[in-house]
Enzyme design. Structure first.
Site, PDB file in Angstrom:
ATOM      1  N   ASN A   1     -38.714  49.845   8.999  1.00  0.00           N
ATOM      2  CA  ASN A   1     -38.112  51.158   9.259  1.00  0.00           C
ATOM      3  C   ASN A   1     -37.137  51.158  10.431  1.00  0.00           C
ATOM      4  O   ASN A   1     -36.342  52.081  10.585  1.00  0.00           O
ATOM      5  CB  ASN A   1     -39.202  52.221   9.476  1.00  0.00           C
ATOM      6  N   HIS A   2     -37.173  50.101  11.267  1.00  0.00           N
ATOM      7  CA  HIS A   2     -36.212  49.988  12.371  1.00  0.00           C
ATOM      8  C   HIS A   2     -35.070  49.027  12.030  1.00  0.00           C
ATOM      9  O   HIS A   2     -34.397  48.517  12.936  1.00  0.00           O
ATOM     10  CB  HIS A   2     -36.917  49.521  13.647  1.00  0.00           C
TER      11      HIS A   2
ATOM     12  N   ASP B   1     -45.117  41.742  13.175  1.00  0.00           N
ATOM     13  CA  ASP B   1     -44.035  42.331  13.970  1.00  0.00           C
ATOM     14  C   ASP B   1     -43.981  41.765  15.386  1.00  0.00           C
ATOM     15  O   ASP B   1     -44.902  41.968  16.168  1.00  0.00           O
ATOM     16  CB  ASP B   1     -44.219  43.854  14.086  1.00  0.00           C
TER      17      ASP B   1
ATOM     18  N   ASN C   1     -38.861  44.729  15.317  1.00  0.00           N
ATOM     19  CA  ASN C   1     -39.056  45.286  16.661  1.00  0.00           C
ATOM     20  C   ASN C   1     -38.616  44.313  17.751  1.00  0.00           C
ATOM     21  O   ASN C   1     -39.017  44.431  18.911  1.00  0.00           O
ATOM     22  CB  ASN C   1     -40.528  45.641  16.890  1.00  0.00           C
TER      23      ASN C   1
END
Length: 279
Positions: A67-68, A8, A40
């Site tokens: 999830n983002h 990430d 992210n």
């Protein structure tokens, strides 16, 4: 096939560091495939189309999410047309974009990349195991594809390990993302799949999982909403994992962590057949 997966990347500092480092990493490691988790990238929350384009220009072949995925709404029309950006495959039917992509390299070899998301301590999604099984039923490692990689975006180490063992021998690499902390368990499983519980993040480790530490710590003290979390701007450590596969079977031959810059102890894959590349 030589594959690099970077964990990430967090905020502008992470984006800039990865964009600057990728061309040299591709050269030094003679990469065939570079995959980056970019969920992210935008202030720590989501990915914007212009950021994706910058990472592709720097040498990324595939960008994965998590999830983002939808925190930047501009990504929704972009992901519908840009097949190299993939979101978790176990999002409900009808979700924009795709959870996997099949790439054909310049030399004709093919690589399958899948993005899946865990369910323990995460959102209630469809089953990542069954969703991955469905894709692999159509793409056999060592036959239709020469490499197959899964970014398993999950909180629980147990779920990541169970996933990897379930598909051991059918994937080249299962690498975890989401916790932003690199684990020291890189290994080749018994049937030949490379595995690492978490690749870590490309961000400042003088932080709380990439976010400015003062505001993040305050939330644990007060248990009340505070100021919006902002990415830490300190020196970035680029964290990931390198894998070399056998082109006949698609299984892992070597696996090694990669960390460079920032605060963590550096480590770089050793290419035994080409030591001059490390100079």
């Amino acid at each position: 096939m030589r594959i690099l997966f970077l964990g990430d990347l967090v905020g502008r500092a992470g984006r800039d560091a990865v964009a600057a480092a990728l061309p040299d990493l591709r050269r030094r490691l003679r990469l065939d495939l570079a995959i980056v988790n970019a969920e992210n990238a935008s202030h720590g929350f989501g990915l914007a189309p212009d950021m994706a384009r910058t990472l592709f220009e720097a040498g990324a072949d595939v960008l994965t999410l998590g999830n983002h995925a939808w925190d930047r709404r501009e990504i929704i029309p972009f992901i519908a047309s840009e097949k190299r950006v993939i979101r978790p495959i176990n999002f409900p039917t009808g979700t924009p974009g795709a959870g996997s992509v099949l790439l054909t390299l310049a030399d004709g070899r093919r690589a399958l990349v899948i993005n899946a998301m865990g369910r323990l301590f995460m959102e209630a999604l469809d089953c990542p195991f069954r969703a991955t099984e469905e894709v692999l039923s159509r793409h056999k490692l060592g036959a239709g594809v020469q490499a197959a990689v899964v970014d398993f975006h999950a909180e629980a180490t147990s779920e990541k390990q169970a996933f990897a063992h379930s598909f051991d021998g059918r994937l080249s690499l299962v690498v975890g993302t989401h916790t932003h902390v690199p684990t020291a368990d890189h290994q080749i499983l018994k049937k030949g799949t490379g595995y690492m519980t978490d690749a870590g993040m490309c961000g400042s480790y003088d932080s709380v999982i990439g976010m400015a530490k003062e505001a993040a710590a305050e939330r644990f003290w007060r248990k009340m909403p505070g100021e919006r979390l902002q990415p830490a701007e300190g020196d970035v450590t680029i964290s990931g994992v390198f894998l070399e596969t056998d082109d006949t079977t698609g299984l892992a031959r070597t696996i090694a962590p990669l960390r460079q810059g920032g605060r963590l102890s550096p480590t770089f894959p050793i290419l035994e057949q080409a030591p001059a590349l490390l100079e």
